[in-house]
Design a protein around this motif. Structure first.
Motif, short mmCIF file in Angstrom:
data_model
loop_
_atom_site.label_atom_id
_atom_site.label_comp_id
_atom_site.label_asym_id
_atom_site.label_seq_id
_atom_site.Cartn_x
_atom_site.Cartn_y
_atom_site.Cartn_z
N SER A 23 -10.78 -11.15 -43.24
CA SER A 23 -11.03 -9.86 -42.63
C SER A 23 -12.37 -9.86 -41.90
O SER A 23 -12.89 -8.81 -41.52
CB SER A 23 -11.01 -8.74 -43.68
N GLY A 24 -12.93 -11.07 -41.70
CA GLY A 24 -14.15 -11.21 -40.91
C GLY A 24 -13.86 -11.02 -39.42
O GLY A 24 -12.71 -11.09 -38.98
N ILE A 25 -14.90 -10.79 -38.65
CA ILE A 25 -14.77 -10.57 -37.21
C ILE A 25 -15.23 -11.82 -36.46
O ILE A 25 -16.36 -12.28 -36.63
CB ILE A 25 -15.61 -9.36 -36.76
N ASP A 26 -14.34 -12.35 -35.63
CA ASP A 26 -14.61 -13.57 -34.88
C ASP A 26 -15.27 -13.23 -33.54
O ASP A 26 -15.04 -12.15 -32.97
CB ASP A 26 -13.30 -14.32 -34.64
N LEU A 27 -16.09 -14.17 -33.03
CA LEU A 27 -16.75 -14.01 -31.74
C LEU A 27 -16.25 -15.05 -30.77
O LEU A 27 -16.10 -16.22 -31.12
CB LEU A 27 -18.27 -14.18 -31.90
N TRP A 28 -16.00 -14.63 -29.53
CA TRP A 28 -15.70 -15.55 -28.44
C TRP A 28 -16.87 -15.53 -27.48
O TRP A 28 -17.26 -14.47 -26.98
CB TRP A 28 -14.41 -15.13 -27.74
N LEU A 29 -17.42 -16.70 -27.21
CA LEU A 29 -18.62 -16.79 -26.39
C LEU A 29 -18.24 -16.97 -24.92
O LEU A 29 -18.01 -18.07 -24.45
CB LEU A 29 -19.48 -17.98 -26.87
N LYS A 30 -18.19 -15.86 -24.20
CA LYS A 30 -17.81 -15.91 -22.79
C LYS A 30 -19.06 -15.86 -21.92
O LYS A 30 -20.07 -15.24 -22.29
CB LYS A 30 -16.84 -14.79 -22.43
N TYR A 86 -7.22 -25.08 -26.67
CA TYR A 86 -7.86 -24.92 -25.36
C TYR A 86 -9.15 -24.11 -25.45
O TYR A 86 -10.19 -24.51 -24.92
CB TYR A 86 -6.90 -24.25 -24.37
N TYR A 87 -9.10 -22.94 -26.11
CA TYR A 87 -10.27 -22.07 -26.08
C TYR A 87 -11.39 -22.53 -27.01
O TYR A 87 -12.46 -21.91 -27.05
CB TYR A 87 -9.89 -20.60 -26.36
N HIS A 88 -11.18 -23.59 -27.74
CA HIS A 88 -12.27 -24.17 -28.53
C HIS A 88 -13.10 -25.17 -27.72
O HIS A 88 -14.06 -25.74 -28.23
CB HIS A 88 -11.72 -24.86 -29.77
N ILE A 89 -12.70 -25.39 -26.48
CA ILE A 89 -13.39 -26.33 -25.60
C ILE A 89 -13.95 -25.58 -24.40
O ILE A 89 -13.27 -24.74 -23.81
CB ILE A 89 -12.42 -27.44 -25.12
N GLU A 90 -15.17 -25.87 -24.02
CA GLU A 90 -15.80 -25.24 -22.87
C GLU A 90 -15.18 -25.76 -21.58
O GLU A 90 -15.18 -26.96 -21.30
CB GLU A 90 -17.31 -25.52 -22.90
N HIS A 91 -14.64 -24.83 -20.77
CA HIS A 91 -14.04 -25.17 -19.49
C HIS A 91 -14.76 -24.48 -18.33
O HIS A 91 -14.24 -24.44 -17.22
CB HIS A 91 -12.57 -24.79 -19.46
N GLY A 130 -16.86 -20.32 -20.93
CA GLY A 130 -17.24 -20.09 -22.30
C GLY A 130 -16.19 -20.68 -23.23
O GLY A 130 -15.24 -21.34 -22.78
N TYR A 131 -16.32 -20.43 -24.54
CA TYR A 131 -15.37 -21.00 -25.50
C TYR A 131 -15.55 -20.36 -26.86
O TYR A 131 -16.40 -19.47 -27.03
CB TYR A 131 -15.53 -22.52 -25.57
N ASP A 132 -14.76 -20.82 -27.84
CA ASP A 132 -14.84 -20.29 -29.20
C ASP A 132 -15.21 -21.40 -30.18
O ASP A 132 -14.34 -22.05 -30.75
CB ASP A 132 -13.49 -19.67 -29.61
N PRO A 133 -16.53 -21.60 -30.41
CA PRO A 133 -16.97 -22.55 -31.42
C PRO A 133 -17.33 -21.87 -32.74
O PRO A 133 -17.77 -22.51 -33.68
CB PRO A 133 -18.22 -23.14 -30.79
N TYR A 134 -17.15 -20.55 -32.80
CA TYR A 134 -17.64 -19.75 -33.92
C TYR A 134 -16.67 -19.80 -35.09
O TYR A 134 -15.50 -19.47 -34.97
CB TYR A 134 -17.81 -18.31 -33.45
N HIS A 135 -17.15 -20.22 -36.24
CA HIS A 135 -16.32 -20.33 -37.44
C HIS A 135 -16.47 -19.07 -38.29
O HIS A 135 -17.58 -18.65 -38.61
CB HIS A 135 -16.72 -21.56 -38.26
N VAL A 136 -15.33 -18.49 -38.67
CA VAL A 136 -15.34 -17.31 -39.54
C VAL A 136 -14.92 -17.68 -40.96
O VAL A 136 -15.65 -17.44 -41.92
CB VAL A 136 -14.41 -16.20 -38.98
N GLY A 137 -13.73 -18.27 -41.10
CA GLY A 137 -13.24 -18.59 -42.43
C GLY A 137 -13.21 -17.35 -43.30
O GLY A 137 -12.82 -16.27 -42.86
N ALA A 138 -13.62 -17.48 -44.54
CA ALA A 138 -13.63 -16.34 -45.47
C ALA A 138 -14.93 -15.53 -45.38
O ALA A 138 -15.13 -14.60 -46.16
CB ALA A 138 -13.45 -16.84 -46.90
#
Length: 398
Positions: A167-174, A194-199, A202-210
Motif C-alpha cells: 500500500s506504499g506509493i511509488d514514484l516515477w521519475l519523469k 521498459y519503464y525501468h530503463i532511461e530512454h 525519465g524512468y522508474d528506478p524507485y523501489h517500494v516493496g513493503a
C-alpha cells in the motif's frame, strides 16, 4: 460506536469568501469578479477553485462550456476546468490557474463567451491501468506516481510471478512536461521492463516493496508498523488541464479494523499530491502514521516538526531524489527515522493524532529533471509548501 476520532477542520488550499449583498445585478448575471490575494513573500502559481453555487446567476444565462476566466483588463482567457464530483453531469466547482507575485492582488473576471481557449499538451492525468495488472497511475507536468491493486496482491499471495503486495506509493521519475503514463505502459507491454530503463524521458528506478514509498500510511504500535494491503477499489473523479482527482479504497486492516478511503489530487505545476484521508475504525486507534521509505538507509533525513515538513534526500543511480511529506504541524505527535533490519521496513515516520479526516501532501523532486539541483533547493520547496498550506490564497467573490 465505529468512529472514535476527534473532529478537526484545517484550511488547506484556497479560502473562499462568498458574494455579499453588494453584488451588482450585472455581476450576478453577466460577469462575476474575483479578487485573489497572495500574502506571502514569494510568487505563487496555483489553482483556484470557485464553487458552482457562487456562479449560479451567471449559469442561468449560459452553459458551463461557455464560462471563461480572464485577468481584468486583458482579453486573453485562461485555461479552466470543471470538476463534477458526483458525476451527475453538472460541475461542482470551476478551476482556473492564477499567477500572483509576492504580497500582491490580482483581479479576475468570470464571463460567458464562445471563444475557444487554446489547448496545451501540459496537463494532469490519472487512470486505472489494466495492462499492468491493476496499477492506478497519476501525473502532471512535474511528477508521476502509482499505487497497486487487488490482482497484484493476489498474485503475490498465490506465489505467482508479476505481483506486488504494497500500500506504499511509488514514484516515477519523469524529466519531460508532457504525459508519459500511456506511452510507458504501452511500451512496457511490448518490451517488459521498459519503464525501468532511461530512454530520455525519465524512468522508474524507485523501489517500494513493503515500504511506505512516499506517502503510504499505517499504525505505529509496539515498535512496528501495521499497514493495509493493496487498494481494493478505485474511482476516477476528474482528469484535465489543471487537476486530476480520484479515490482509492482499502479493505479493513489491523486489529483495529481500520478502513480508509484516500481522495488523491494532483494540480498542474505541483510536485505534491494532496491526500485527503477518510478513516473508519471498529475501535479507537492509537495513531495514524505517514511514511517515506529510507531504502538502504544511505540517505539524509530532515525532520521539521515545528513547521510540518519532513524529507528524505537520497542518491538513486547517478542522480538524487528528494521525497517529502507536508501537513499542518498541529496534527503531528512525533516523527523519527525508524531503522529496521527487516527489508523495506526502514521508513521516516510521521505519527499523527488519530483523526476521522486528515489531509497531507506527499511528493518529490529529482535532480535528473532539472527541477532541483541540490538538497537545499528541495528543502526550500518544502518550506514554501508548508507556508502555502498555512496561508491559502485569499479569494473574494465580489
Amino acid at each position: 460506536m465505529k468512529i472514535h476520532f476527534k473532529s478537526s477542520v484545517i484550511m488547506a488550499g484556497v479560502f473562499i469568501l462568498g458574494c455579499t449583498s453588494a453584488c451588482s445585478v450585472k455581476n450576478k448575471f453577466n460577469e462575476v469578479d474575483v479578487e485573489v490575494k497572495n500574502n506571502l513573500e514569494f510568487n505563487r502559481k496555483e489553482i483556484v477553485s470557485i464553487p458552482s453555487a457562487k456562479l449560479s446567476g451567471l449559469l442561468k444565462n449560459t452553459s458551463e462550456k461557455n464560462v471563461r476566466v480572464k485577468i481584468q483588463g486583458t482579453k486573453d482567457y485562461l485555461r479552466t476546468q470543471w470538476i463534477d464530483y458526483n458525476h451527475d453531469g453538472n460541475g461542482d466547482e470551476l478551476l482556473f490557474e492564477v499567477d500572483i507575485k509576492a504580497n500582491s492582488v490580482v483581479n479576475y473576471s468570470i464571463v460567458s463567451d464562445t471563444v475557444k481557449v487554446p489547448e496545451s499538451k501540459i496537463t494532469t492525468y490519472s487512470r486505472f491501468v489494466p495492462e499492468r495488472i491493476d496499477d492506478y497511475a497519476w501525473e502532471n507536468n512535474k511528477v508521476a506516481f502509482r499505487a497497486y491493486g487487488p490482482t497484484a496482491q493476489q498474485l503475490v499471495e498465490e506465489a505467482k510471478e508479476g505481483g506486488t503486495l504494497s500500500s506504499g506509493i511509488d514514484l516515477w521519475l519523469k524529466k519531460v512536461d508532457y504525459p508519459i503514463i500511456d506511452s510507458w505502459y504501452k511500451k512496457n507491454v511490448e518490451s517488459p521492463g521498459y519503464y525501468h530503463i532511461e530512454h530520455g524521458e525519465g524512468y522508474d528506478p524507485y523501489h517500494v516493496g513493503a515500504s511506505r514509498g512516499t506517502g503510504g500510511t499505517g499504525i505505529w504500535e509496539e515498535d512496528s508498523l501495521k499497514v493495509a494491503k493493496n487498494y481494493i477499489s478505485y474511482k476516477t473523479i476528474a482528469t484535465g488541464p489543471l487537476r486530476t482527482v480520484f479515490e482509492l479504497t482499502y479493505a479493513p486492516w489491523s486489529s483495529y479494523g481500520v478502513s480508509e478511503t484516500k481522495r488523491i489530487s494532483l494540480d498542474l505545476n505541483s510536485n505534491f499530491s494532496k491526500f485527503e484521508i477518510n478513516l473508519r475504525s471498529d475501535k479507537k486507534i492509537p495513531n495514524y502514521t505517514l511514511g517515506i521509505t529510507l531504502h538502504e538507509k544511505k540517505g539524509e533525513v530532515n525532520i521539521n516538526k515545528l513547521n510540518g515538513w519532513f524529507r528524505h534526500w537520497e542518491a538513486i543511480d547517478n542522480f538524487f531524489v528528494g521525497e517529502g511529506i507536508v501537513l499542518a504541524p498541529e496534527w503531528v505527535e512525533t516523527a523519527f527515522a525508524n531503522d529496521s533490519k527487516t527489508p523495506d521496513q526502514s521508513n521516516l515516520l510521521i505519527v499523527t493524532n488519530p483523526e476521522a479526516k486528515l489531509t497531507y501532501y506527499a511528493g518529490f523532486a529529482w535532480t535528473g529533471s532539472g527541477q532541483v539541483s541540490d538538497v537545499n533547493q528541495w528543502d526550500e520547496m518544502l518550506i514554501k509548501q508548508a507556508k502555502i498550506i498555512a496561508n491559502p490564497l485569499r479569494v473574494i467573490i465580489k
